[in-house]
Design an enzyme around this catalytic site. Structure first.
Site, PDB file in Angstrom:
ATOM      1  N   PRO A  16       0.891  -1.203  -0.017  1.00 25.73           N
ATOM      2  CA  PRO A  16      -0.120  -0.026   0.124  1.00 25.73           C
ATOM      3  C   PRO A  16       0.746   1.384   0.000  1.00 25.73           C
ATOM      4  O   PRO A  16       1.910   1.296   0.722  1.00 25.73           O
ATOM      5  CB  PRO A  16      -0.879  -0.260   1.171  1.00 25.73           C
ATOM      6  CG  PRO A  16      -0.745  -1.555   1.692  1.00 25.73           C
ATOM      7  CD  PRO A  16       0.559  -2.099   1.285  1.00 25.73           C
ATOM      8  N   LEU A  17       0.403   2.212  -0.643  1.00 30.64           N
ATOM      9  CA  LEU A  17       1.237   3.513  -1.027  1.00 30.64           C
ATOM     10  C   LEU A  17       0.084   4.501  -0.854  1.00 30.64           C
ATOM     11  O   LEU A  17      -0.467   4.669  -2.097  1.00 30.64           O
ATOM     12  CB  LEU A  17       2.070   3.421  -2.012  1.00 30.64           C
ATOM     13  CG  LEU A  17       3.230   4.519  -2.069  1.00 30.64           C
ATOM     14  CD1 LEU A  17       4.176   4.075  -0.759  1.00 30.64           C
ATOM     15  CD2 LEU A  17       4.190   4.327  -3.229  1.00 30.64           C
ATOM     16  N   ALA A  18      -0.012   5.607   0.073  1.00 33.16           N
ATOM     17  CA  ALA A  18      -1.188   6.469  -0.052  1.00 33.16           C
ATOM     18  C   ALA A  18      -0.961   7.469  -1.379  1.00 33.16           C
ATOM     19  O   ALA A  18       0.258   7.670  -1.727  1.00 33.16           O
ATOM     20  CB  ALA A  18      -0.887   7.261   1.137  1.00 33.16           C
ATOM     21  N   GLN A  70      -6.238  -2.793   4.219  1.00 34.16           N
ATOM     22  CA  GLN A  70      -5.161  -2.509   5.098  1.00 34.16           C
ATOM     23  C   GLN A  70      -5.690  -1.490   6.249  1.00 34.16           C
ATOM     24  O   GLN A  70      -6.203  -0.409   5.674  1.00 34.16           O
ATOM     25  CB  GLN A  70      -3.966  -1.981   4.497  1.00 34.16           C
ATOM     26  CG  GLN A  70      -2.957  -1.734   5.992  1.00 34.16           C
ATOM     27  CD  GLN A  70      -1.571  -0.925   5.107  1.00 34.16           C
ATOM     28  OE1 GLN A  70      -1.430   0.149   5.031  1.00 34.16           O
ATOM     29  NE2 GLN A  70      -0.327  -2.078   5.058  1.00 34.16           N
ATOM     30  N   CYS A 101       3.426   2.704   9.313  1.00 42.01           N
ATOM     31  CA  CYS A 101       3.413   4.182   8.632  1.00 42.01           C
ATOM     32  C   CYS A 101       4.184   5.042   9.360  1.00 42.01           C
ATOM     33  O   CYS A 101       4.148   4.970  10.677  1.00 42.01           O
ATOM     34  CB  CYS A 101       1.834   4.264   8.728  1.00 42.01           C
ATOM     35  SG  CYS A 101       1.810   6.118   8.007  1.00 42.01           S
ATOM     36  N   LYS A 142       1.473  -5.469   8.430  1.00 40.82           N
ATOM     37  CA  LYS A 142       2.571  -5.156   7.697  1.00 40.82           C
ATOM     38  C   LYS A 142       3.456  -4.106   8.811  1.00 40.82           C
ATOM     39  O   LYS A 142       2.635  -3.195   9.319  1.00 40.82           O
ATOM     40  CB  LYS A 142       2.286  -4.192   6.582  1.00 40.82           C
ATOM     41  CG  LYS A 142       3.472  -3.517   5.713  1.00 40.82           C
ATOM     42  CD  LYS A 142       3.111  -3.247   4.365  1.00 40.82           C
ATOM     43  CE  LYS A 142       4.279  -2.586   3.640  1.00 40.82           C
ATOM     44  NZ  LYS A 142       5.009  -1.637   4.263  1.00 40.82           N
ATOM     45  N   GLY A 225       6.477  -1.416  -3.292  1.00 40.12           N
ATOM     46  CA  GLY A 225       5.465  -0.066  -3.178  1.00 40.12           C
ATOM     47  C   GLY A 225       6.077   0.935  -3.978  1.00 40.12           C
ATOM     48  O   GLY A 225       5.740   1.122  -4.877  1.00 40.12           O
TER      49      GLY A 225
END
Length: 312
Positions: A16-18, A70, A101, A142, A225
């Protein structure tokens, strides 16, 4: 574990990558070789209060299978509420808990990587155990190596004991953000000390690097990512073990653009610009292409520009 993709390895996951790994991007990498996709990180508080934007973020492409949402949590009550809502969504296969994060907003709010601190260990236990006990789906996590010191093996064993079924481990501490090199030695130690699949994450930018990381750590797979930004064909590269052609790159870029338009409508032309800039690195007349893309507002004009500058 009942997801068939986790019965053979290596696995290639999209981390996941915002603001990047939205539904169009995920659908593209899934079509071109990615084994598993995850939603962008979503705060359980937003899920618990049925935020409309959050509902849209949880949507998936029909080809995303398996697909995990996520979540980031800083309190047990809303974590449970969020999981109960996710339980009722048939097409979500699992829940991934974000314990890595590193951004300041996450630190201040008490979710993500800050939960790895010793002082937050009881909260981490309460949140993870409540999610595992409430979930009717597979639960993964994660994590980073720690907050400011490395505690990866300890936290990984704890997560395994709490019922997490597989782990993705990013090879940096929270305080490192994205500085320095990923520490694969510590990921290797995690692999050696738990009995659940471990996915290695950090600095994987091509097939050769993935091969090195897999061999060195003995991880079950790699999660990519930032290495996929501007290079979503990296998953095709993994499956082919290299040898990506200009024609294949163009095919991926056009697919991404089409998915952006399908999902966002005409506004997808504007949103696609940041991706187009990343794709253009290293091509002939890159600055000229970027200038034209910045001015383009018509869908067909953008398609023609892609065809022109990525001629096979």
């Amino acid at each position: 574990m009942n997801i068939s993709i986790l019965k053979s390895k290596p696995y290639f996951f999209l981390a996941p990558l915002a603001s990047y790994t939205d539904l169009p991007f995920r659908s593209v990498v899934k079509k071109f070789g990615c084994d598993m996709t995850f939603s962008e990180m979503i705060n359980v508080n937003a899920i618990a209060y049925n935020n409309e934007k959050t509902k849209k973020m949880m949507q998936k492409s029909p080809i995303e299978k398996p697909y995990f949402v996520q979540v980031a949590a800083n309190n047990v009550e809303n974590a449970i509420k969020a999981v109960e809502i996710i339980n009722e969504i048939d097409w979500i296969d699992g829940i991934d808990i974000n314990l890595g994060c590193p951004v300041n907003k996450a630190r201040r709010s008490g979710f993500g990587g800050v939960l790895l601190k010793d002082e937050n260990i009881n909260l981490l236990k309460d949140i993870v155990s409540s999610i595992v006990k409430t979930s009717k789906k597979i639960v993964s996590a994660k994590m980073r190596l720690g907050f400011d010191e490395i505690v990866a093996v300890d936290r990984a064993k704890l997560l395994e004991d709490l019922g997490v079924e597989f782990l993705t481990v990013h090879g940096r501490t929270v305080k490192q953000m994205y500085k320095g090199e990923a520490n694969y030695e510590e990921i290797k130690k995690v692999v050696e000390n738990v009995n659940i699949p471990v996915i290695a994450n950090g600095d994987v930018t091509d097939f050769k690097k993935a091969e090195y990381v897999l061999n060195f750590t003995s991880a079950s797979g790699v999660a990519i990512g930032r290495g996929a930004v501007g290079k979503p064909w990296i998953f095709l590269e993994m499956k082919q073990k290299g040898n990506i052609t200009q024609k294949q790159k163009k095919e991926v870029i056009l697919e991404h653009f089409n998915q952006m338009i399908s999902y966002y409508g005409e506004y997808g032309v504007i949103l696609f610009r940041k991706h187009a800039h990343a794709y253009s690195k290293g091509i002939s007349k890159a600055s000229e292409f970027r200038s034209k893309i910045n001015e383009a507002k018509d869908i067909e004009v953008v398609r023609k520009l892609i065809e022109e500058y990525w001629c096979s």
